[in-house]
Design a protein around this motif. Structure first.
Motif, PDB file in Angstrom:
ATOM      1  N   LYS A 186      -2.039  -6.598  -7.207  1.00  0.00           N
ATOM      2  CA  LYS A 186      -1.949  -5.478  -6.114  1.00  0.00           C
ATOM      3  C   LYS A 186      -1.970  -3.975  -6.853  1.00  0.00           C
ATOM      4  CE  LYS A 186      -1.319  -5.021  -1.518  1.00  0.00           C
ATOM      5  NZ  LYS A 186      -1.590  -5.592  -0.431  1.00  0.00           N
TER       6      LYS A 186
ATOM      7  N   ALA B  97      -5.396  -1.518  -6.937  1.00  0.00           N
ATOM      8  CA  ALA B  97      -5.181  -0.217  -6.446  1.00  0.00           C
ATOM      9  C   ALA B  97      -5.547   0.978  -7.743  1.00  0.00           C
ATOM     10  CB  ALA B  97      -3.635   0.078  -5.960  1.00  0.00           C
TER      11      ALA B  97
ATOM     12  N   ASP C  11       4.509  -9.986   1.876  1.00  0.00           N
ATOM     13  CA  ASP C  11       5.161  -8.803   2.372  1.00  0.00           C
ATOM     14  C   ASP C  11       6.111  -7.912   1.584  1.00  0.00           C
ATOM     15  OD1 ASP C  11       3.537  -8.732   4.652  1.00  0.00           O
ATOM     16  OD2 ASP C  11       4.895  -9.784   5.758  1.00  0.00           O
TER      17      ASP C  11
ATOM     18  N   ASP D 119       4.159  -6.031  -0.944  1.00  0.00           N
ATOM     19  CA  ASP D 119       3.571  -4.762  -0.319  1.00  0.00           C
ATOM     20  C   ASP D 119       4.902  -3.856  -0.553  1.00  0.00           C
ATOM     21  OD1 ASP D 119       1.103  -5.879  -0.027  1.00  0.00           O
ATOM     22  OD2 ASP D 119       1.490  -6.119   2.122  1.00  0.00           O
ATOM     23  N   ALA D 120       5.963  -4.184  -0.170  1.00  0.00           N
ATOM     24  CA  ALA D 120       6.934  -3.259  -0.384  1.00  0.00           C
ATOM     25  C   ALA D 120       7.411  -2.774  -1.837  1.00  0.00           C
ATOM     26  CB  ALA D 120       8.410  -3.883   0.532  1.00  0.00           C
TER      27      ALA D 120
ATOM     28  N   VAL E  51       5.358  -2.578  -4.247  1.00  0.00           N
ATOM     29  CA  VAL E  51       4.126  -1.840  -4.783  1.00  0.00           C
ATOM     30  C   VAL E  51       4.298  -0.654  -4.069  1.00  0.00           C
ATOM     31  CG1 VAL E  51       1.909  -1.596  -4.673  1.00  0.00           C
ATOM     32  CG2 VAL E  51       2.792  -3.675  -5.385  1.00  0.00           C
ATOM     33  N   ASP E  52       4.640  -0.371  -2.710  1.00  0.00           N
ATOM     34  CA  ASP E  52       4.844   0.933  -2.201  1.00  0.00           C
ATOM     35  C   ASP E  52       5.843   1.665  -2.717  1.00  0.00           C
ATOM     36  OD1 ASP E  52       4.092   2.737  -0.141  1.00  0.00           O
ATOM     37  OD2 ASP E  52       6.121   2.136   0.763  1.00  0.00           O
ATOM     38  N   VAL E  53       6.882   1.125  -3.028  1.00  0.00           N
ATOM     39  CA  VAL E  53       8.179   1.976  -3.736  1.00  0.00           C
ATOM     40  C   VAL E  53       7.693   2.352  -5.167  1.00  0.00           C
ATOM     41  CG1 VAL E  53      10.528   1.728  -4.555  1.00  0.00           C
ATOM     42  CG2 VAL E  53       9.831   1.076  -2.001  1.00  0.00           C
TER      43      VAL E  53
ATOM     44  N   THR F  96       5.151   2.676  -6.563  1.00  0.00           N
ATOM     45  CA  THR F  96       3.947   3.766  -6.870  1.00  0.00           C
ATOM     46  C   THR F  96       4.442   5.314  -6.006  1.00  0.00           C
ATOM     47  OG1 THR F  96       2.839   2.895  -4.734  1.00  0.00           O
ATOM     48  CG2 THR F  96       2.036   2.146  -7.309  1.00  0.00           C
ATOM     49  N   GLY F  97       5.458   5.275  -5.487  1.00  0.00           N
ATOM     50  CA  GLY F  97       6.173   6.430  -4.994  1.00  0.00           C
ATOM     51  C   GLY F  97       7.068   7.306  -5.901  1.00  0.00           C
TER      52      GLY F  97
ATOM     53  N   ARG G 129      15.962   0.774  -0.339  1.00  0.00           N
ATOM     54  CA  ARG G 129      15.032   0.470   1.063  1.00  0.00           C
ATOM     55  C   ARG G 129      15.086  -1.028   1.352  1.00  0.00           C
ATOM     56  NH1 ARG G 129       8.916   2.355   1.034  1.00  0.00           N
ATOM     57  NH2 ARG G 129       9.976   4.255   1.086  1.00  0.00           N
TER      58      ARG G 129
ATOM     59  N   HIS H 250      12.643  -1.457   6.965  1.00  0.00           N
ATOM     60  CA  HIS H 250      11.426  -1.567   7.213  1.00  0.00           C
ATOM     61  C   HIS H 250      10.976  -2.969   7.613  1.00  0.00           C
ATOM     62  CE1 HIS H 250      10.100   2.349   5.084  1.00  0.00           C
ATOM     63  NE2 HIS H 250      11.461   2.388   4.961  1.00  0.00           N
TER      64      HIS H 250
END
Length: 246
Positions: free
Chosen positions: A19, A23, A163, A166-167, A169-171, A173-174, A181, A232
């Motif tokens: 993932k 990106a 899922d 996804d969580a 990867v989101d964290v 890259t932030g 979380r 989330h």
């Protein structure tokens, strides 16, 4: 951005690498098969060279009290190597309610891992996920005698591994959360109910009976494995996932 994924060849880690790469990031998998040993520290400096972020989804080889030493040693080695490499964000995948189940050695081990990360030198994020859909067959196998599966009525809020990915990867890259979380599936089940759903979907005629002493989750009390109101919620429902998986 360059990210090193510890445990990057496993169920979650390999998908995290895919993932991140899709990106446009440089994602480097690190695991025993790539020459990285978390317990000795061998290969860590090379794996972390130039990395801004470390994503740690590595798992202990056992779920007993040996997992405590594994996570202690691995986390300390990883934090030290990260500091040497100038890593700016350490991300760990953990478990919803992990600090509420001290009766389980593995949960105490993961709680220790979180504590070491918090006390460490690097900004951090902890992603706490609920149980994965993918593990349900293993849970059924622990307490099955061929005709009957015994399960406690423990309430869980499981989610799809995709899922979870996804969580993470989101964290990763932030910006560092310097906190937790919580992520969870959209539905809450009693574990025995989930067992019946799973067997029915697979055309398995074994009978599920409630046994509040059966299996690893028997010691879990109340709703500690249910994500709170701040969680989330992931989009994938278990019934939909089973239909697509079979």
């Amino acid at each position: 951005m360059k990210l090193t994924v510890i445990g990057g060849t496993g169920l979650i880690g390999s998908q995290v690498v895919q993932k991140l790469t899709a990106a446009g990031h440089e994602a480097v998998p690190a695991s025993p098969s790539t020459g990285v040993d978390l317990l000795t520290g061998e290969g860590l400096d090379t794996a972390l060279e130039g990395a801004e972020v470390v994503v740690n989804v590595a798992n202990s080889p056992t779920f007993d009290d040996a997992s405590i030493d594994f996570f202690r040693t691995a986390m300390n080695n990883l934090l030290a190597a990260g500091e040497r490499a100038g890593v700016r964000h350490q991300v760990v995948l953990s478990i919803v309610g992990v600090d509420q189940v001290p009766q389980l050695d593995y949960y105490r081990a993961k709680t220790l891992q979180e504590d070491l990360l918090r006390q460490g030198p690097t900004p951090y994020s902890i992603v706490r996920a609920t149980q994965f859909f993918e593990f349900m067959n293993a849970v059924l196998s622990w307490t099955s005698d061929g005709t009957t599966v015994r399960l406690p009525a423990t309430r869980i809020q499981p989610m799809a591994a995709a899922d979870v990915v996804d969580a993470v990867v989101d964290v990763a890259t932030g910006a560092p959360l310097n906190g937790i979380r919580n992520v969870a599936g959209p539905d809450v089940f009693a574990l025995d109910e989930l067992g019946r759903l799973t067997l029915a979907a697979q055309g398995d005629d074994r009978n599920v009976v409630v046994d509040d002493k059966a299996g690893m989750f028997a010691v879990v009390e109340g709703d500690v494995l249910i994500a709170g109101p701040d969680a989330h919620l992931a989009p994938t429902h278990y019934r939909d996932w089973m239909r697509s998986a079979h």
